[in-house]
Write an enzyme that holds these catalytic residues in place. Structure first.
Site, PDB file in Angstrom:
ATOM      1  N   CYS A 128      -6.799   7.813   5.730  1.00 51.39           N
ATOM      2  CA  CYS A 128      -7.186   6.414   5.984  1.00 51.39           C
ATOM      3  C   CYS A 128      -7.471   6.127   7.462  1.00 51.39           C
ATOM      4  O   CYS A 128      -8.083   5.114   7.791  1.00 51.39           O
ATOM      5  CB  CYS A 128      -6.098   5.472   5.503  1.00 51.39           C
ATOM      6  SG  CYS A 128      -5.600   5.803   3.826  1.00 51.39           S
ATOM      7  N   HIS A 177      -6.116  -1.417   8.841  1.00 49.04           N
ATOM      8  CA  HIS A 177      -6.331  -0.721   7.574  1.00 49.04           C
ATOM      9  C   HIS A 177      -5.720  -1.583   6.462  1.00 49.04           C
ATOM     10  O   HIS A 177      -4.615  -2.087   6.580  1.00 49.04           O
ATOM     11  CB  HIS A 177      -5.666   0.656   7.635  1.00 49.04           C
ATOM     12  CG  HIS A 177      -5.656   1.350   6.324  1.00 49.04           C
ATOM     13  ND1 HIS A 177      -6.758   1.380   5.491  1.00 49.04           N
ATOM     14  CD2 HIS A 177      -4.670   2.021   5.650  1.00 49.04           C
ATOM     15  CE1 HIS A 177      -6.457   2.051   4.398  1.00 49.04           C
ATOM     16  NE2 HIS A 177      -5.208   2.439   4.469  1.00 49.04           N
ATOM     17  N   ASN A 210      -7.007  -0.837  -1.544  1.00 48.50           N
ATOM     18  CA  ASN A 210      -6.991   0.112  -0.423  1.00 48.50           C
ATOM     19  C   ASN A 210      -8.146   1.100  -0.597  1.00 48.50           C
ATOM     20  O   ASN A 210      -8.101   1.970  -1.466  1.00 48.50           O
ATOM     21  CB  ASN A 210      -5.629   0.834  -0.416  1.00 48.50           C
ATOM     22  CG  ASN A 210      -5.543   1.907   0.651  1.00 48.50           C
ATOM     23  OD1 ASN A 210      -6.523   2.219   1.331  1.00 48.50           O
ATOM     24  ND2 ASN A 210      -4.369   2.492   0.798  1.00 48.50           N
TER      25      ASN A 210
HETATM   26  N1  ACO Z   1       3.911  -2.333 -11.772  1.00 45.98           N
HETATM   27  C1  ACO Z   1       5.181  -2.658 -12.076  1.00 45.98           C
HETATM   28  N2  ACO Z   1       6.249  -2.028 -11.532  1.00 45.98           N
HETATM   29  C2  ACO Z   1       6.011  -1.042 -10.651  1.00 45.98           C
HETATM   30  C3  ACO Z   1       4.709  -0.659 -10.283  1.00 45.98           C
HETATM   31  C4  ACO Z   1       3.644  -1.339 -10.880  1.00 45.98           C
HETATM   32  N3  ACO Z   1       2.367  -1.076 -10.618  1.00 45.98           N
HETATM   33  N4  ACO Z   1       4.800   0.337  -9.379  1.00 45.98           N
HETATM   34  C5  ACO Z   1       6.096   0.576  -9.163  1.00 45.98           C
HETATM   35  N5  ACO Z   1       6.836  -0.266  -9.938  1.00 45.98           N
HETATM   36  C6  ACO Z   1       8.293  -0.355 -10.025  1.00 45.98           C
HETATM   37  C7  ACO Z   1       8.974   0.933  -9.596  1.00 45.98           C
HETATM   38  O1  ACO Z   1       9.047   1.848 -10.688  1.00 45.98           O
HETATM   39  C8  ACO Z   1      10.341   0.408  -9.183  1.00 45.98           C
HETATM   40  O2  ACO Z   1      11.124   0.232 -10.332  1.00 45.98           O
HETATM   41  P1  ACO Z   1      12.637   0.775 -10.361  1.00 45.98           P
HETATM   42  O3  ACO Z   1      13.326   0.034  -9.247  1.00 45.98           O
HETATM   43  O4  ACO Z   1      13.084   0.438 -11.734  1.00 45.98           O
HETATM   44  O5  ACO Z   1      12.507   2.241 -10.083  1.00 45.98           O
HETATM   45  C9  ACO Z   1      10.054  -0.976  -8.611  1.00 45.98           C
HETATM   46  O6  ACO Z   1       8.753  -1.336  -9.113  1.00 45.98           O
HETATM   47  C10 ACO Z   1      10.054  -1.024  -7.103  1.00 45.98           C
HETATM   48  O7  ACO Z   1       9.303   0.103  -6.637  1.00 45.98           O
HETATM   49  P2  ACO Z   1       9.096   0.373  -5.096  1.00 45.98           P
HETATM   50  O8  ACO Z   1       8.374   1.670  -4.948  1.00 45.98           O
HETATM   51  O9  ACO Z   1      10.383   0.173  -4.361  1.00 45.98           O
HETATM   52  O10 ACO Z   1       8.123  -0.838  -4.737  1.00 45.98           O
HETATM   53  P3  ACO Z   1       7.640  -1.267  -3.318  1.00 45.98           P
HETATM   54  O11 ACO Z   1       8.012  -2.684  -3.104  1.00 45.98           O
HETATM   55  O12 ACO Z   1       7.983  -0.246  -2.265  1.00 45.98           O
HETATM   56  O13 ACO Z   1       6.059  -1.218  -3.512  1.00 45.98           O
HETATM   57  C11 ACO Z   1       4.185   0.172  -2.984  1.00 45.98           C
HETATM   58  C12 ACO Z   1       5.434  -0.007  -3.842  1.00 45.98           C
HETATM   59  C13 ACO Z   1       3.244  -0.975  -3.285  1.00 45.98           C
HETATM   60  C14 ACO Z   1       3.532   1.487  -3.348  1.00 45.98           C
HETATM   61  C15 ACO Z   1       4.592   0.151  -1.479  1.00 45.98           C
HETATM   62  O14 ACO Z   1       5.656   1.045  -1.263  1.00 45.98           O
HETATM   63  C16 ACO Z   1       3.443   0.524  -0.581  1.00 45.98           C
HETATM   64  O15 ACO Z   1       2.491  -0.205  -0.459  1.00 45.98           O
HETATM   65  N6  ACO Z   1       3.571   1.645   0.127  1.00 45.98           N
HETATM   66  C17 ACO Z   1       2.527   2.108   1.023  1.00 45.98           C
HETATM   67  C18 ACO Z   1       1.446   2.735   0.204  1.00 45.98           C
HETATM   68  C19 ACO Z   1       0.254   3.061   1.042  1.00 45.98           C
HETATM   69  O16 ACO Z   1      -0.167   2.283   1.840  1.00 45.98           O
HETATM   70  N7  ACO Z   1      -0.273   4.225   0.849  1.00 45.98           N
HETATM   71  C20 ACO Z   1      -1.424   4.642   1.612  1.00 45.98           C
HETATM   72  C21 ACO Z   1      -2.154   5.463   0.757  1.00 45.98           C
HETATM   73  S1  ACO Z   1      -3.658   5.917   1.528  1.00 45.98           S
HETATM   74  C22 ACO Z   1      -4.254   7.251   0.733  1.00 45.98           C
HETATM   75  O17 ACO Z   1      -3.680   7.685  -0.164  1.00 45.98           O
HETATM   76  C23 ACO Z   1      -5.523   7.873   1.143  1.00 45.98           C
END
Ligand code: ACO
Length: 331
Positions: free
Chosen positions: A116, A256, A286
């Site tokens: 990214c 980003h 994203n």
């Molecule tokens: N719908 C419903 N529930 C969900 C979903 C969903 N889509 N996804 C996860 N959950 C659940 C999880 O299973 C978890 O449940 P549990 O507590 O029973 O295990 C709960 O929601 C909380 O999960 P977390 O992972 O703690 O959620 P968080 O608030 O951290 O959000 C997220 C997750 C959105 C992925 C966040 O961590 C994030 O944005 N991280 C950065 C990601 C990013 O920017 N990545 C860059 C990628 S760039 C590239 O790949 C090229």
């Protein structure tokens, strides 16, 4: 006297696939809700490329618009850099495919990969060639079709990503305008947080890699989140200091677009109010390396960014990587 030339962005363009995938569509595909996605990420919908569209197709359209916006002819382009984590294929490079598509017969073309953060890496590389007088007209593109490497059965990742491409033309500009400073960073020691494990020389494609979902994005979301806030706020603060400005001097930040909570946390940490932050991830999700150039193109064409404005671009991504640039907008 500074012996280097000043370099600025003199044209922008973007291209987004037509097909929209809403959170309500995703509710029918995985165990999720519109409410969860919006409150945890700030995303309502994203664009998805159809089966016939590759990364170079989006990149080509964005490139043509940016070149036209800069008032250049295709044969004027000296260098094409495409930043992407989803190239059409391992080789030829997506940049060479774009060169052929647009007919930029005088250009040198190559790809770079910094996930990214790639657009800011391309910006810094392109800037070097112009400021040292090697090339005059550089086309940089951030293009991605992450939908092709997304596991549509994994709710933790599939709700996050979208496809798109953004492009910019770099040229020499009047002294004191354009890119005032760029800064890049990498931390390969924590690369495991964000990977596409198979398909390269470490794990070539096989029935086993396919059955184990190893061609998809694998991510430790919580660790990436913490890293993103730390890296982007540190990088933004350092670069503002580097050019001798205070945060009050910044007119606009284009970060980003990964998660609204990451963007808000960064803004808070660097003391920038959200009315000075450009956000469009509600509509596109994203788009990885395409997110900054698409947002920049929108912000400029809407008139949110104007000549004379001080803007910061700041990104983080797989690698791990990060980067930022301070630009005095000159168009
Ligand atoms: N719908 C419903 N529930 C969900 C979903 C969903 N889509 N996804 C996860 N959950 C659940 C999880 O299973 C978890 O449940 P549990 O507590 O029973 O295990 C709960 O929601 C909380 O999960 P977390 O992972 O703690 O959620 P968080 O608030 O951290 O959000 C997220 C997750 C959105 C992925 C966040 O961590 C994030 O944005 N991280 C950065 C990601 C990013 O920017 N990545 C860059 C990628 S760039 C590239 O790949 C090229």
């Amino acid at each position: 006297m500074n012996k280097f030339l000043s370099v600025g962005i003199t044209g922008t363009g973007s291209c987004l696939p037509e097909k929209k995938l809403t959170n309500f569509d995703l509710e029918k595909m995985v165990d999720t809700t519109d409410e969860w996605i919006r409150t945890r990420t700030g995303i309502s919908e994203r664009r998805i490329a159809d089966n016939k569209t590759a990364t170079s197709d989006l990149a080509t359209e964005a490139a043509k618009i940016a070149i036209d916006d800069a008032g250049l002819l295709l044969e004027d382009i000296d260098l094409i850099i495409v930043a992407t984590a989803t190239p059409d294929m391992a080789f030829p490079s997506t940049a060479c495919i774009v060169q052929k598509n647009i007919g930029a017969k005088n250009a040198v073309a190559f790809d770079i990969e910094a996930a990214c953060s790639g657009f800011l890496y391309a910006l810094a590389i392109g800037e070097q060639f112009i400021k040292t007088g090697v090339y005059r007209n550089v086309l940089i593109i951030g293009a991605e079709t992450l939908s092709k490497i997304t596991n549509w059965k994994d709710r933790r990742t599939c709700v996050l990503f979208g496809d798109g491409a953004g492009a910019a033309v770099l040229q020499q500009v009047e002294g004191g305008l354009g890119i005032l400073s760029s800064s890049l960073g990498s931390d390969g020691f924590r690369g495991d947080y964000l990977t596409q494990p198979a398909g390269g020389s470490r794990m070539p494609a096989s029935i086993k890699t396919i059955l184990n979902d190893l061609h998809y994005i694998h991510m430790d979301g919580r660790e990436v989140f913490k890293f993103a806030v730390r890296a982007m706020s540190k990088s933004a603060l350092e670069i503002i200091k580097d050019v001798g400005y205070n945060i009050e001097d910044v007119d606009y930040m284009i970060p980003h677009q990964a998660n609204i909570r990451i963007i808000e946390a960064v803004a808070k940490k660097i003391n920038l109010t959200m009315d000075k932050v450009y956000v469009n991830l509600n509509d596109y999700g994203n788009m990885s390396v395409a997110s900054i150039p698409v947002a920049l193109d929108e912000a400029v064409k809407k008139g949110s960014v104007k000549a004379g404005d001080i803007i910061i671009l700041v990104a983080f991504g797989g690698g791990l990587t990060w980067g930022s640039s301070v630009i005095k907008w000159c168009k």
